[in-house]
Design an enzyme around this catalytic site. Structure first.
Site, mmCIF file in Angstrom:
data_model
loop_
_atom_site.group_PDB
_atom_site.id
_atom_site.type_symbol
_atom_site.label_atom_id
_atom_site.label_comp_id
_atom_site.label_asym_id
_atom_site.label_seq_id
_atom_site.Cartn_x
_atom_site.Cartn_y
_atom_site.Cartn_z
ATOM 1 N N HIS A 135 -23.068 -37.369 5.867
ATOM 2 C CA HIS A 135 -23.190 -37.666 7.468
ATOM 3 C C HIS A 135 -23.606 -38.991 7.765
ATOM 4 O O HIS A 135 -24.284 -39.293 8.803
ATOM 5 C CB HIS A 135 -24.154 -36.482 7.901
ATOM 6 N N GLY B 73 -27.976 -29.122 17.094
ATOM 7 C CA GLY B 73 -29.039 -30.057 17.362
ATOM 8 C C GLY B 73 -28.776 -30.481 18.809
ATOM 9 O O GLY B 73 -29.786 -30.390 19.593
ATOM 10 N N GLU B 74 -27.631 -30.529 19.197
ATOM 11 C CA GLU B 74 -27.442 -31.208 20.406
ATOM 12 C C GLU B 74 -27.399 -29.867 21.604
ATOM 13 O O GLU B 74 -27.774 -30.301 22.754
ATOM 14 C CB GLU B 74 -25.868 -31.838 20.657
ATOM 15 N N GLU C 150 -19.179 -39.819 15.722
ATOM 16 C CA GLU C 150 -18.511 -40.300 14.418
ATOM 17 C C GLU C 150 -17.245 -41.053 14.483
ATOM 18 O O GLU C 150 -17.106 -42.367 13.731
ATOM 19 C CB GLU C 150 -18.398 -39.482 13.039
ATOM 20 N N LYS D 196 -9.012 -33.660 14.244
ATOM 21 C CA LYS D 196 -9.841 -34.248 15.465
ATOM 22 C C LYS D 196 -9.035 -35.563 15.281
ATOM 23 O O LYS D 196 -8.946 -36.503 14.234
ATOM 24 C CB LYS D 196 -11.153 -34.425 15.501
ATOM 25 N N LEU E 297 -27.448 -31.428 12.759
ATOM 26 C CA LEU E 297 -27.363 -29.856 12.433
ATOM 27 C C LEU E 297 -26.309 -29.223 13.254
ATOM 28 O O LEU E 297 -26.020 -29.051 14.457
ATOM 29 C CB LEU E 297 -28.990 -29.091 13.124
ATOM 30 N N ASN F 2 -10.206 -37.460 12.135
ATOM 31 C CA ASN F 2 -11.213 -36.829 11.082
ATOM 32 C C ASN F 2 -10.461 -35.609 10.992
ATOM 33 O O ASN F 2 -10.564 -34.598 11.874
ATOM 34 C CB ASN F 2 -12.482 -36.918 12.254
#
Length: 394
Positions: A179, A328-329, A377, A15, A207, A8
């Protein structure tokens, strides 16, 4: 052990993960990245138990760009023993109108994907760079592209079109959404942790530095906030989100800005960074006493609530709302504020559960369940890559 490598790639980070291919399925064996490319390059990798496999800093001129980062990562990966690489799966942000599912990459596919670079300039060129390098170094190892846009394929034309002459739609000017790998993973994860929700109507809020939301029914995308490019929808770290096209015309026609200058502004200098004048990082904004930082947060929360209402309308109501991705997490204050904006839908936050980061953060009497689910992902890419390999050998 047979293994899959997942890559990624972005402009400032690379990554990667290695998954073992077992009879029982995929098993994560290595998770790593090179971050701070060109500024403070650092290669880090860990085993699934958290033990450090490598932690190495580089001089900025040694790992100055993505190609040198790919080379550094490859050099380290070659030191690993016990893995037989079966394929490499890549995240590719834009699949355009052509690709609705993962695809085995050849020269023709690569050329087609390169034609979408102007639609995702922050992502597509960097997604394709490691593919080109991998194909040159290991031409016999299959390379698989998995698309962020693919999950949203299948929307009705009235959802995807813009109110413009038909010829533009036929040329590919339409709403794609992004996404998708994250949304697909969350929809599958819900089947395990909340099967009563997974088959219903829910909104997922991805987010992070890039941000969007998606309305899902029965695990399938119904509507999403991003459109033709990844500039649309929610305000993001450096991107403005929804913007009147007249602003772009004003900047070009009245301010005399070039198209490239406007592109640089909208992709790199807008969003939370531009509005606050402080930072594009939500953590910095939350810790700042600058009134412009507060304004940026207020704007972000307001637009999240506004878009949640739009997505609820697309579904005819919602049964659950899921927070995922970096903000978000990890940001309890932002989750709390967004939950407050959707209280009218029947969402009631449990402050204690939210503060400690429980998976379910709504009260028992809340009509809308509120969840916090980490996205993955890379695992989604590995699943797609393995499925494609199996279909080719069947």
């Amino acid at each position: 052990m047979d293994a899959l490598l997942v890559v990624n790639a972005g402009s400032s980070s690379l990554k990667f993960q290695i998954f073992g291919v077992l009879d029982a399925g995929l098993e994560l064996r290595v998770k790593g990245q090179i971050g701070g490319i060109g500024t403070r390059p650092r290669l880090q990798a860990k085993a699934p138990d958290g033990s450090v496999l490598v932690d190495r800093n580089f001089e900025p001129d040694v790992v100055s760009d993505l190609p040198t980062a790919i080379a550094a990562a490859r050099d380290w990966l070659l030191t690993l023993e016990g893995f037989t690489l079966r394929a490499v799966g890549h995240r590719v942000v834009h699949g355009g109108p052509d690709y609705a599912e993962p695809v085995l990459i050849d020269a023709a596919v690569l050329e087609r994907l390169a034609s979408y670079q102007d639609l995702a300039p922050l992502h597509q060129p960097y997604n394709l760079a490691p593919i080109r390098q991998a194909m040159a170094i290991n031409p016999d190892v299959p390379q698989v592209a998995c698309f962020d846009t693919a999950f949203h394929h299948g929307h009705p034309e009235e959802v995807n079109c813009y109110a413009m002459p038909r010829r533009f739609y036929d040329e590919g000017v339409r709403r794609y959404g992004f996404h998708g790998l994250s949304y697909e993973y969350i929809s599958q994860r819900l089947r395990d942790v909340a099967p009563q929700i997974a088959g219903g109507r829910f909104v997922v809020a991805h987010l992070g530095s890039g941000a969007s939301m998606c309305a899902l029914r029965g695990g399938h995308s119904v509507e999403t906030t991003m459109g033709f490019t990844a500039l649309d929808g929610l305000p993001m770290g450096t991107r403005p989100g929804q913007l009147d096209p007249g602003v772009v015309l004003y900047l070009i026609l009245q301010r005399g800005m070039s198209a490239q200058a406007v592109s640089d502004l909208l992709y790199h200098e807008a969003g939370l960074k531009g509005l606050s004048g402080v930072s594009n990082d939500m953590r910095d904004l939350l810790g700042s006493d600058d009134p412009h930082a507060k304004l940026a947060i207020d704007h972000f929360v307001y637009r999240c609530g506004l878009n949640a209402g739009m997505l609820a309308a697309a579904l005819g109501g919602i049964d659950a709302f899921v927070f995922t991705a970096g903000v978000g997490e990890n940001s309890a204050p932002i989750r709390a504020r967004i939950a407050d904006t959707i209280a009218w839908l029947g969402a009631e936050l449990d402050p204690a559960a939210n503060e400690i980061g429980e998976m379910l953060i709504s009260t028992p009497k809340s009509r809308v369940a509120l969840y916090v689910l980490p996205t993955d992902e890379e695992l989604m890419i590995a699943r797609h890559t393995l499925a494609l390999l199996k279909s080719r050998s069947a």
